[in-house]
Write a protein that holds these residues in place. Structure first.
Motif, PDB file in Angstrom:
ATOM      1  N   GLU A   1       0.823  -1.207   0.000  1.00 50.24           N
ATOM      2  CA  GLU A   1       0.000   0.000   0.000  1.00 50.24           C
ATOM      3  C   GLU A   1       0.860   1.262   0.000  1.00 50.24           C
ATOM      4  N   SER A   2       1.959   1.251   0.726  1.00 45.70           N
ATOM      5  CA  SER A   2       2.870   2.401   0.745  1.00 45.70           C
ATOM      6  C   SER A   2       3.453   2.672  -0.640  1.00 45.70           C
ATOM      7  N   LEU A   3       3.756   1.604  -1.368  1.00 49.01           N
ATOM      8  CA  LEU A   3       4.345   1.755  -2.702  1.00 49.01           C
ATOM      9  C   LEU A   3       3.309   2.152  -3.749  1.00 49.01           C
ATOM     10  N   THR A   4       2.077   1.683  -3.588  1.00 49.43           N
ATOM     11  CA  THR A   4       1.047   1.983  -4.589  1.00 49.43           C
ATOM     12  C   THR A   4       0.308   3.281  -4.310  1.00 49.43           C
ATOM     13  N   GLU A   5       0.293   3.712  -3.052  1.00 51.12           N
ATOM     14  CA  GLU A   5      -0.356   4.966  -2.677  1.00 51.12           C
ATOM     15  C   GLU A   5       0.513   5.727  -1.670  1.00 51.12           C
ATOM     16  N   PRO A   6       1.657   6.239  -2.119  1.00 48.64           N
ATOM     17  CA  PRO A   6       2.584   6.871  -1.174  1.00 48.64           C
ATOM     18  C   PRO A   6       2.049   8.156  -0.530  1.00 48.64           C
ATOM     19  N   ARG A   7       1.010   8.724  -1.079  1.00 46.40           N
ATOM     20  CA  ARG A   7       0.468   9.967  -0.518  1.00 46.40           C
ATOM     21  C   ARG A   7      -0.951   9.786   0.016  1.00 46.40           C
ATOM     22  N   ARG A   8      -1.294   8.575   0.408  1.00 46.43           N
ATOM     23  CA  ARG A   8      -2.653   8.338   0.901  1.00 46.43           C
ATOM     24  C   ARG A   8      -2.876   9.058   2.227  1.00 46.43           C
ATOM     25  N   PRO A   9      -4.117   9.485   2.474  1.00 45.64           N
ATOM     26  CA  PRO A   9      -4.438  10.168   3.732  1.00 45.64           C
ATOM     27  C   PRO A   9      -4.136   9.271   4.944  1.00 45.64           C
TER      28      PRO A   9
ATOM     29  N   ALA B   1      -1.435   8.451   6.193  1.00 46.13           N
ATOM     30  CA  ALA B   1      -0.140   7.763   6.154  1.00 46.13           C
ATOM     31  C   ALA B   1       0.962   8.797   6.381  1.00 46.13           C
ATOM     32  N   ARG B   2       2.038   8.354   6.979  1.00 47.26           N
ATOM     33  CA  ARG B   2       3.185   9.241   7.146  1.00 47.26           C
ATOM     34  C   ARG B   2       3.833   9.512   5.798  1.00 47.26           C
ATOM     35  N   ALA B   3       4.146  10.764   5.551  1.00 45.87           N
ATOM     36  CA  ALA B   3       4.805  11.129   4.286  1.00 45.87           C
ATOM     37  C   ALA B   3       6.198  10.514   4.241  1.00 45.87           C
ATOM     38  N   TRP B   4       6.550   9.958   3.099  1.00 41.19           N
ATOM     39  CA  TRP B   4       7.891   9.383   2.965  1.00 41.19           C
ATOM     40  C   TRP B   4       8.497   9.618   1.579  1.00 41.19           C
ATOM     41  N   LEU B   5       7.675   9.833   0.570  1.00 39.79           N
ATOM     42  CA  LEU B   5       8.188   9.978  -0.790  1.00 39.79           C
ATOM     43  C   LEU B   5       8.481  11.448  -1.072  1.00 39.79           C
ATOM     44  N   GLU B   6       9.623  11.902  -0.559  1.00 40.39           N
ATOM     45  CA  GLU B   6      10.068  13.282  -0.757  1.00 40.39           C
ATOM     46  C   GLU B   6      10.994  13.325  -1.962  1.00 40.39           C
ATOM     47  N   LEU B   7      10.487  13.897  -3.056  1.00 40.27           N
ATOM     48  CA  LEU B   7      11.229  13.896  -4.312  1.00 40.27           C
ATOM     49  C   LEU B   7      12.136  15.106  -4.428  1.00 40.27           C
ATOM     50  N   LEU B   8      13.252  14.926  -5.128  1.00 38.21           N
ATOM     51  CA  LEU B   8      14.173  16.022  -5.414  1.00 38.21           C
ATOM     52  C   LEU B   8      13.672  16.802  -6.627  1.00 38.21           C
ATOM     53  N   SER B   9      14.278  17.940  -6.889  1.00 38.13           N
ATOM     54  CA  SER B   9      13.823  18.801  -7.989  1.00 38.13           C
ATOM     55  C   SER B   9      13.967  18.147  -9.360  1.00 38.13           C
ATOM     56  N   ASP B  10      14.846  17.155  -9.490  1.00 32.78           N
ATOM     57  CA  ASP B  10      15.015  16.480 -10.782  1.00 32.78           C
ATOM     58  C   ASP B  10      14.226  15.171 -10.865  1.00 32.78           C
ATOM     59  N   GLU B  11      13.252  14.986  -9.953  1.00 29.63           N
ATOM     60  CA  GLU B  11      12.459  13.760  -9.908  1.00 29.63           C
ATOM     61  C   GLU B  11      10.973  14.068 -10.061  1.00 29.63           C
ATOM     62  N   VAL B  12      10.236  13.071 -10.528  1.00 30.63           N
ATOM     63  CA  VAL B  12       8.789  13.186 -10.676  1.00 30.63           C
ATOM     64  C   VAL B  12       8.106  12.023  -9.975  1.00 30.63           C
ATOM     65  N   GLU B  13       6.845  12.216  -9.655  1.00 31.69           N
ATOM     66  CA  GLU B  13       6.032  11.172  -9.024  1.00 31.69           C
ATOM     67  C   GLU B  13       5.967   9.945  -9.951  1.00 31.69           C
ATOM     68  N   PRO B  14       6.248   8.754  -9.415  1.00 32.35           N
ATOM     69  CA  PRO B  14       6.162   7.564 -10.271  1.00 32.35           C
ATOM     70  C   PRO B  14       4.698   7.192 -10.529  1.00 32.35           C
ATOM     71  N   ARG B  15       4.466   6.581 -11.682  1.00 29.23           N
ATOM     72  CA  ARG B  15       3.162   6.004 -11.997  1.00 29.23           C
ATOM     73  C   ARG B  15       3.241   4.502 -11.715  1.00 29.23           C
ATOM     74  N   ILE B  16       2.132   3.917 -11.337  1.00 26.58           N
ATOM     75  CA  ILE B  16       2.076   2.472 -11.133  1.00 26.58           C
ATOM     76  C   ILE B  16       1.826   1.825 -12.495  1.00 26.58           C
TER      77      ILE B  16
ATOM     78  N   THR C   1       3.982  -7.762  -5.817  1.00 22.97           N
ATOM     79  CA  THR C   1       4.798  -7.007  -6.769  1.00 22.97           C
ATOM     80  C   THR C   1       4.194  -5.638  -7.070  1.00 22.97           C
ATOM     81  N   VAL C   2       5.082  -4.718  -7.381  1.00 21.85           N
ATOM     82  CA  VAL C   2       4.711  -3.381  -7.849  1.00 21.85           C
ATOM     83  C   VAL C   2       5.770  -2.976  -8.868  1.00 21.85           C
ATOM     84  N   VAL C   3       5.343  -2.296  -9.918  1.00 22.97           N
ATOM     85  CA  VAL C   3       6.281  -1.743 -10.897  1.00 22.97           C
ATOM     86  C   VAL C   3       5.975  -0.261 -11.032  1.00 22.97           C
ATOM     87  N   TRP C   4       7.004   0.550 -10.811  1.00 24.85           N
ATOM     88  CA  TRP C   4       6.901   2.008 -10.959  1.00 24.85           C
ATOM     89  C   TRP C   4       7.493   2.432 -12.289  1.00 24.85           C
ATOM     90  N   SER C   5       6.952   3.527 -12.808  1.00 25.93           N
ATOM     91  CA  SER C   5       7.619   4.215 -13.905  1.00 25.93           C
ATOM     92  C   SER C   5       8.839   4.934 -13.332  1.00 25.93           C
TER      93      SER C   5
END
Length: 119
Positions: free
Chosen positions: A20-28, A30-45, A53-57
């Motif tokens: 669930e953390s990997l598929t919905e990292p920003r779910r209500p 939940a503790r925030a953990w996916l802090e992206l850098l300026s050269d990164e974008v939110e992954p798509r499932i 299993t989970v596969v991210w873009s």
């Protein structure tokens, strides 16, 4: 696909929680953990099979075809063995870029995500 990097470590949560953390990292609630850098974008499932299993873009617009494959395995004590494999259909990046990509995934998963579970 060419493997750029891979690593497996235990996380202190059961597989369905990690999934669930990997598929919905920003779910209500939940503790925030996916802090992206300026050269990164939110992954798509791209794929998900609960809770194994989970596969991210790609997180990196400069490498849009890369994928991050996750394997989740239940281990003794209710923990999860989380393995990531970073794959590309393109040429592997140079050693410096490869090191950066691996470090970022290690930080996000085995520090930030781990800390979100209270450790």
């Amino acid at each position: 696909m060419i493997e750029i990097g891979s690593r497996a470590r235990r996380l202190p949560a059961p597989p369905f929680v990690v999934w669930e953390s990997l598929t919905e990292p920003r779910r209500p609630q939940a503790r925030a953990w996916l802090e992206l850098l300026s050269d990164e974008v939110e992954p798509r499932i791209l794929e998900a099979d609960k809770p194994h299993t989970v596969v991210w873009s790609s997180l990196w617009p400069s490498r849009p075809d890369d994928q991050v494959h996750f394997e989740l395995t239940a281990v003794k004590g209710g923990d999860t063995l989380l393995k990531f494999t970073l794959l590309t259909p393109d040429e592997a990046p140079d050693q410096s870029k490869t090191g950066h990509l691996r470090r970022r995934l290690n930080q996000l998963l085995f520090a930030d995500l781990r800390f979100s579970y209270g450790q």
